[in-house]
Design a protein around this motif. Sequence first.
Motif, PDB file in Angstrom:
ATOM      1  N   ARG A 124     -18.308  -1.706  -4.395  1.00 51.19           N
ATOM      2  CA  ARG A 124     -17.736  -0.292  -4.906  1.00 51.19           C
ATOM      3  C   ARG A 124     -18.541   1.185  -3.944  1.00 51.19           C
ATOM      4  O   ARG A 124     -19.149   1.965  -3.757  1.00 51.19           O
ATOM      5  N   ARG A 150      -4.154   6.788  -9.578  1.00 51.77           N
ATOM      6  CA  ARG A 150      -4.140   5.588  -9.301  1.00 51.77           C
ATOM      7  C   ARG A 150      -3.247   5.468  -8.401  1.00 51.77           C
ATOM      8  O   ARG A 150      -3.363   4.859  -7.239  1.00 51.77           O
ATOM      9  N   VAL A 167      -9.316  -1.229   2.122  1.00 46.14           N
ATOM     10  CA  VAL A 167     -10.578  -1.307   2.789  1.00 46.14           C
ATOM     11  C   VAL A 167     -11.435  -2.565   2.318  1.00 46.14           C
ATOM     12  O   VAL A 167     -10.447  -3.729   1.697  1.00 46.14           O
ATOM     13  N   PRO A 168     -12.372  -3.593   3.097  1.00 42.36           N
ATOM     14  CA  PRO A 168     -12.454  -4.478   3.178  1.00 42.36           C
ATOM     15  C   PRO A 168     -12.782  -5.210   1.587  1.00 42.36           C
ATOM     16  O   PRO A 168     -13.682  -4.671   1.328  1.00 42.36           O
ATOM     17  N   PHE A 169     -13.031  -6.605   1.511  1.00 44.07           N
ATOM     18  CA  PHE A 169     -13.493  -7.065   0.577  1.00 44.07           C
ATOM     19  C   PHE A 169     -14.174  -6.325  -0.529  1.00 44.07           C
ATOM     20  O   PHE A 169     -15.300  -5.735  -1.007  1.00 44.07           O
ATOM     21  N   ARG A 199       0.863  -1.046   0.036  1.00 48.14           N
ATOM     22  CA  ARG A 199       0.019   0.399  -0.446  1.00 48.14           C
ATOM     23  C   ARG A 199       0.887   1.312  -0.003  1.00 48.14           C
ATOM     24  O   ARG A 199       0.078   2.249  -1.004  1.00 48.14           O
ATOM     25  N   GLN A 208      -3.202   5.309  -3.177  1.00 47.66           N
ATOM     26  CA  GLN A 208      -2.622   4.819  -2.200  1.00 47.66           C
ATOM     27  C   GLN A 208      -1.797   5.164  -1.412  1.00 47.66           C
ATOM     28  O   GLN A 208      -1.977   5.343   0.170  1.00 47.66           O
ATOM     29  N   LEU A 234      -7.572  -0.052  -2.361  1.00 49.61           N
ATOM     30  CA  LEU A 234      -7.776  -2.088  -2.360  1.00 49.61           C
ATOM     31  C   LEU A 234      -7.491  -1.686  -1.184  1.00 49.61           C
ATOM     32  O   LEU A 234      -7.935  -2.681  -0.138  1.00 49.61           O
ATOM     33  N   GLY A 235      -5.958  -1.895  -0.920  1.00 47.87           N
ATOM     34  CA  GLY A 235      -5.283  -2.058  -0.044  1.00 47.87           C
ATOM     35  C   GLY A 235      -5.803  -1.963   1.791  1.00 47.87           C
ATOM     36  O   GLY A 235      -5.000  -2.421   2.924  1.00 47.87           O
ATOM     37  N   LEU A 272     -13.163  -0.768 -16.843  1.00 43.51           N
ATOM     38  CA  LEU A 272     -13.613  -0.164 -15.454  1.00 43.51           C
ATOM     39  C   LEU A 272     -13.951   1.298 -15.604  1.00 43.51           C
ATOM     40  O   LEU A 272     -13.099   1.289 -16.687  1.00 43.51           O
ATOM     41  N   TYR A 275     -16.442   2.828  -0.900  1.00 48.47           N
ATOM     42  CA  TYR A 275     -15.468   3.379  -0.849  1.00 48.47           C
ATOM     43  C   TYR A 275     -15.939   4.832   0.185  1.00 48.47           C
ATOM     44  O   TYR A 275     -17.219   4.378   0.261  1.00 48.47           O
ATOM     45  N   SER A 288      -9.079   1.830  -7.072  1.00 48.65           N
ATOM     46  CA  SER A 288      -8.685   0.344  -6.950  1.00 48.65           C
ATOM     47  C   SER A 288      -7.565   1.075  -6.390  1.00 48.65           C
ATOM     48  O   SER A 288      -6.462   0.022  -5.509  1.00 48.65           O
ATOM     49  N   GLY A 289      -6.803   1.995  -6.493  1.00 47.95           N
ATOM     50  CA  GLY A 289      -5.329   2.589  -5.620  1.00 47.95           C
ATOM     51  C   GLY A 289      -6.067   1.984  -3.923  1.00 47.95           C
ATOM     52  O   GLY A 289      -5.007   2.301  -3.082  1.00 47.95           O
ATOM     53  N   SER A 346     -14.675  -2.889  -1.746  1.00 41.83           N
ATOM     54  CA  SER A 346     -14.506  -2.344  -2.841  1.00 41.83           C
ATOM     55  C   SER A 346     -15.345  -3.422  -3.601  1.00 41.83           C
ATOM     56  O   SER A 346     -15.814  -3.176  -4.661  1.00 41.83           O
ATOM     57  N   PHE A 347     -16.090  -4.707  -3.738  1.00 43.91           N
ATOM     58  CA  PHE A 347     -16.917  -5.346  -4.110  1.00 43.91           C
ATOM     59  C   PHE A 347     -18.238  -3.815  -4.258  1.00 43.91           C
ATOM     60  O   PHE A 347     -18.859  -4.673  -5.545  1.00 43.91           O
TER      61      PHE A 347
END
Lengths: 268, 273
Positions: free
Chosen positions: B116, B158, B108-110, B79, B162, B105-106, B94, B118, B102-103, B113-114
């Motif tokens: 969307r 992106r 947030v929990p799945f 990250r 992070q 992703l590290g 996308l 955020y 997507s930056g 992200s799944f």
Amino acid sequence: MTGTSAPTSWRRPPQIIKDRRWRIAVQIGIVVYLVLAFGSVEVNWIRVYDGLERGQRFIMGFLQPDFSSRWRDISQGLIESLTMTLTSTVVGVAISVPIGIGAARNLAPRWIYYICRSIIAVSRSLQEIIIAIFFVAMFGFGPFAGFLTLSFATIGFIAKLLADDIEEIDETQAEAVRSTGATWWQVVNYAVQPQVMPRLIGLSLYRLDINFRESAVIGIVGAGGIGATLNTAIDRYEYDSAGAILLIIIAIVMVAEYGSSYLRKFLQ
Amino acid sequence: MLTLDGLSKTYRTGDSALSDVTLSVPKGQIMGLIGPSGAGKSTLIRCINRLVEPTAGRILLNDVNLVGLGKSDLRRQRRRIGMIFQEYALVERLTVMENVLSGRLGYVPFWRSFLRKYPEFDIQRAYQLLDRVGLIDHADKRSDALSGGQRQRVGIARALAQDPELLLVDEPTASLDPKTSRQIMRLLTEVCAERGLPAIVNIHDVPLAQQFMQRIVGLRAGRVVFDGPPDRLKEDALTTIYGEEDWNTMRQGEEEQSQAEADARDRIAALAQ
């Protein structure tokens, strides 16, 4: 090589068998084999003559299809077939997705990869009819055996093609998502899914189409649906009803074909 | 601050891509990495966030050794390292916004992200970053609808999403035209300066490197053969990095190109009259 000294004729050099004598020997061998093979086919011409008459009645049935007298059986068979097709495609695809992901070399650990690939190999190596006979013997006549057969066949088809597609994704996109610190699930969701989704949808629609056609075939061995109705009609020599059933099958396959190709084009 | 200590990478085929690379990049420094293809530039960058596993050595990012971390620790450390790619490596199907998010992703929990979904803060930051790189109006476009330069800007956004402590940049301009290349390099140096971010930039275009980098490291066959400010990168240093023959042909090619460009300019000027 100036002016007229360059050759004026050219022949394509032989590509596979370079030696002229071998080429001729192989060609003679093929002809001899074909002659012997045709010679070994035994044809009973009297039986062929009898069959022509039956064939003629069959074609007459086609030309004068009878939709009405067996309509109750036909419509019930159709509903069974369509239900079988839809449910088995949905269930089959739902099971195929995890197996397909597991069978992709670039996503799954070695041991999961081998397990999933063997499931696919088993499903693909058994033809639908053989599976149908097996399930009919296990669960009795009727559409449930058909549903299981088609689901099983769908798994081999979709999971293999999905896995191959996942193996061919653009790795740099996955690398980019991975480098943000994403988990394995997030990589699948963000880098793999967008790349394979259109093809997965296309394949599922195509499989829906195949499953309907197969449902007509496996009905003949007792797995229910329109195939069973067709089988009964032929057994009773009711070729006009059989003709009607075949016409309906052709019409539905055509509608499914055009519908799914239109949808696929729309999705690309 | 990033420190590489005796970093080596030998591929399974026995090819040695990096041998004993020792460097440090202080906060806020933009370091250009030049060298002929196959010199190990890409491997070096990918070893740092361990997309490639180094064979030996240590990588210290603000006192955390990145070598030998377990899976989840490695994810947590990744990250902190933003990466920008040669062919942009956006997920093409996308939207621009999803690519920027997507930056995160590290972080947030799945399920977030799944779905969307955020956190508000992340979304606000993503909009700010898109504004910074000049693409705020393109947020909802699919990223394959953008031009090369725009895509690379999304790539930058992106990486910045992070909230990184280091930027790894792999040939950012290799697929861009000269003018866009300069714009991208300028943007990169600006955002690094704004945030005091250290960056390692792989770059094959020597003049571009000299124009934008504060420090240049030359790699040849996996070893550091030059390390210094751009104005010390002279004839002899370039010969050491690229080898006599290659450097001469490269220079020749560049001269021919600049001549052709000058010619074209003259002809256009003549037409305009």
